[in-house]
Design a protein around this motif. Structure first.
Motif, PDB file in Angstrom:
ATOM      1  N   CYS A  42       0.848  -1.202   0.000  1.00 53.02           N
ATOM      2  CA  CYS A  42       0.000   0.000   0.000  1.00 53.02           C
ATOM      3  C   CYS A  42       0.881   1.248   0.000  1.00 53.02           C
ATOM      4  O   CYS A  42       1.968   1.252   0.589  1.00 53.02           O
ATOM      5  CB  CYS A  42      -0.899  -0.016   1.237  1.00 53.02           C
ATOM      6  N   VAL A  43       0.395   2.297  -0.641  1.00 53.74           N
ATOM      7  CA  VAL A  43       1.148   3.558  -0.684  1.00 53.74           C
ATOM      8  C   VAL A  43       1.181   4.192   0.703  1.00 53.74           C
ATOM      9  O   VAL A  43       0.228   4.083   1.479  1.00 53.74           O
ATOM     10  CB  VAL A  43       0.516   4.535  -1.701  1.00 53.74           C
ATOM     11  N   PRO A  44       2.289   4.875   1.042  1.00 51.17           N
ATOM     12  CA  PRO A  44       2.416   5.499   2.367  1.00 51.17           C
ATOM     13  C   PRO A  44       1.310   6.491   2.695  1.00 51.17           C
ATOM     14  O   PRO A  44       0.979   6.685   3.865  1.00 51.17           O
ATOM     15  CB  PRO A  44       3.785   6.182   2.301  1.00 51.17           C
ATOM     16  N   ALA A  45       0.729   7.136   1.678  1.00 52.75           N
ATOM     17  CA  ALA A  45      -0.350   8.096   1.953  1.00 52.75           C
ATOM     18  C   ALA A  45      -1.514   7.439   2.673  1.00 52.75           C
ATOM     19  O   ALA A  45      -2.249   8.100   3.415  1.00 52.75           O
ATOM     20  CB  ALA A  45      -0.842   8.710   0.637  1.00 52.75           C
ATOM     21  N   ILE A  76       2.940  11.920  -1.643  1.00 55.24           N
ATOM     22  CA  ILE A  76       1.654  12.627  -1.669  1.00 55.24           C
ATOM     23  C   ILE A  76       1.520  13.563  -0.475  1.00 55.24           C
ATOM     24  O   ILE A  76       1.079  14.707  -0.607  1.00 55.24           O
ATOM     25  CB  ILE A  76       0.498  11.609  -1.686  1.00 55.24           C
ATOM     26  N   GLN A  77       1.899  13.082   0.723  1.00 59.01           N
ATOM     27  CA  GLN A  77       1.717  13.906   1.915  1.00 59.01           C
ATOM     28  C   GLN A  77       2.587  15.161   1.875  1.00 59.01           C
ATOM     29  O   GLN A  77       2.203  16.214   2.399  1.00 59.01           O
ATOM     30  CB  GLN A  77       2.025  13.087   3.173  1.00 59.01           C
ATOM     31  N   THR A  78       3.757  15.063   1.236  1.00 61.55           N
ATOM     32  CA  THR A  78       4.602  16.253   1.075  1.00 61.55           C
ATOM     33  C   THR A  78       3.909  17.282   0.190  1.00 61.55           C
ATOM     34  O   THR A  78       3.890  18.478   0.495  1.00 61.55           O
ATOM     35  CB  THR A  78       5.957  15.866   0.470  1.00 61.55           C
ATOM     36  N   ALA A  79       3.332  16.800  -0.906  1.00 62.81           N
ATOM     37  CA  ALA A  79       2.627  17.693  -1.824  1.00 62.81           C
ATOM     38  C   ALA A  79       1.457  18.380  -1.121  1.00 62.81           C
ATOM     39  O   ALA A  79       1.241  19.595  -1.268  1.00 62.81           O
ATOM     40  CB  ALA A  79       2.138  16.909  -3.037  1.00 62.81           C
ATOM     41  N   LEU A  80       0.698  17.615  -0.333  1.00 62.79           N
ATOM     42  CA  LEU A  80      -0.452  18.188   0.368  1.00 62.79           C
ATOM     43  C   LEU A  80      -0.020  19.183   1.441  1.00 62.79           C
ATOM     44  O   LEU A  80      -0.697  20.199   1.673  1.00 62.79           O
ATOM     45  CB  LEU A  80      -1.290  17.066   0.981  1.00 62.79           C
ATOM     46  N   ALA A  81       1.109  18.922   2.103  1.00 63.33           N
ATOM     47  CA  ALA A  81       1.619  19.859   3.112  1.00 63.33           C
ATOM     48  C   ALA A  81       2.018  21.183   2.462  1.00 63.33           C
ATOM     49  O   ALA A  81       1.763  22.269   3.009  1.00 63.33           O
ATOM     50  CB  ALA A  81       2.803  19.248   3.847  1.00 63.33           C
ATOM     51  N   SER A 118      -5.194  13.709   4.762  1.00 67.55           N
ATOM     52  CA  SER A 118      -4.016  14.477   5.156  1.00 67.55           C
ATOM     53  C   SER A 118      -4.161  15.024   6.568  1.00 67.55           C
ATOM     54  O   SER A 118      -5.244  15.467   6.973  1.00 67.55           O
ATOM     55  CB  SER A 118      -3.812  15.639   4.180  1.00 67.55           C
ATOM     56  N   PRO A 119      -3.072  15.033   7.350  1.00 63.11           N
ATOM     57  CA  PRO A 119      -3.124  15.682   8.669  1.00 63.11           C
ATOM     58  C   PRO A 119      -3.343  17.187   8.545  1.00 63.11           C
ATOM     59  O   PRO A 119      -3.665  17.851   9.531  1.00 63.11           O
ATOM     60  CB  PRO A 119      -1.743  15.365   9.264  1.00 63.11           C
ATOM     61  N   HIS A 120      -3.206  17.722   7.322  1.00 64.84           N
ATOM     62  CA  HIS A 120      -3.440  19.151   7.090  1.00 64.84           C
ATOM     63  C   HIS A 120      -4.836  19.411   6.536  1.00 64.84           C
ATOM     64  O   HIS A 120      -5.092  20.498   5.995  1.00 64.84           O
ATOM     65  CB  HIS A 120      -2.393  19.683   6.090  1.00 64.84           C
TER      66      HIS A 120
END
Length: 301
Positions: free
Chosen positions: A103-106, A230-235, A254-256
């Protein structure tokens, strides 16, 4: 003369049992069939092979030399089939006691642990093996049989896998506060002109869509940022550093999320959801089906 009918397992079993007992009544009892049924199966087998296997006397059957030759092959076939059935039953039982996926880390860093906790409450006897590593190696354990399936928003066009949709979604603009897109009730592709687009580099399919929709004349579209995770992009988007294009459910994970806004991009709407990839022809196990249903419910808006 040989007929065009194919040899069946019932014919093989009838022949083998009759050869051993040399008595149709005893063979029928062993096979839980009527004597005429066994006699008919033997006749069909002989017709299929185009040879006579028994000389039928008034009180007994005598195997011919061809029957003596055939019995070795028939018993080997029946033995192999029994071994195959036992092996497949064992594999099916193993599959019913394990859940293995990549599974992807996101997802593994957000919603998957929560869903796995519920899964273990429902199926505590099932052993769970989850792999979350960098792409493209996430699909390799599926291809080589180490894991049963992969969950990803991205297709694997070059891998020998079949894909099924788990969550239906659409390409959306995902952005932070103070973006001019926030004031728009709907967003079209043309509205993205001039925006700093944050591209997710591993999503080759979406990148092709962006080039098609956002290139101007002979000037090919290039993202402001090309991000792997993905999480970097969303941050970055949450902090006003640009607009991420992807399925809206990613923002909800996302946590954001509290600082993110989403708008489905229209004119046209482009489908992009969450996919499950597995080996061609593979039927997902009961634990896999239950886990994926839990995940689907959790991700549905």
């Amino acid at each position: 003369m040989s007929s065009t009918t194919h040899v069946t397992m019932r014919q093989l079993r009838a022949f083998a049992e009759t050869y051993r007992s040399l008595n149709l009544t005893h063979a029928a009892q062993a096979l839980h069939l009527s004597q005429p049924a066994v006699s008919s199966l033997i006749k069909q087998f002989e017709d299929s092979l185009g040879v006579r296997l028994f000389d039928r006397g008034p009180r007994a059957l005598r195997p011919t030399k061809l029957a003596d030759e055939a019995i070795r092959d028939v018993e080997e076939i029946l033995s192999r089939v029994l071994a195959l059935e036992a092996r497949m039953r064992h594999r099916a039982e193993e599959g019913a006691r394990s859940l293995s996926f990549t599974c992807v880390p996101a997802l593994t860093t957000t919603v998957v642990p929560e869903v796995l906790a519920q899964f273990k409450l429902d199926m505590p006897e099932v052993e769970v093996v989850m792999i979350d590593q960098a792409l493209p190696s996430l699909i390799d354990p599926v291809v080589n049989g180490e894991c049963e399936f992969n969950i990803s928003p991205f297709p694997y066009d070059t891998a020998p896998v079949e894909s099924m949709s788990l969550v239906v979604d659409h390409v959306s603009a995902i952005f932070g506060p103070n973006s001019r897109l926030e004031k728009l009730a709907s967003v079209s592709w043309s509205d993205l002109a001039g925006e700093r687009i944050i591209s997710i580099s591993k999503n080759r399919t979406l990148q092709a869509v962006l080039k098609e929709r956002l290139s101007v004349g002979d000037v090919e579209f290039k993202p402001a940022q090309d991000i792997f995770f993905i999480q970097t992009a969303l941050a970055l988007a949450a902090n006003g550093m640009g607009v991420v294009l992807g399925p809206a459910f990613l923002a909800r994970l996302s946590p954001h999320y509290g600082a993110l806004y989403t708008r489905t991009i229209e004119d046209p709407v482009v489908d992009q959801g969450l996919l499950v990839h597995h080996r061609p022809g593979h039927e997902l196990s009961k634990p896999a089906r239950h886990f994926l249903e839990l995940l689907r419910r959790r991700l549905s808006p």
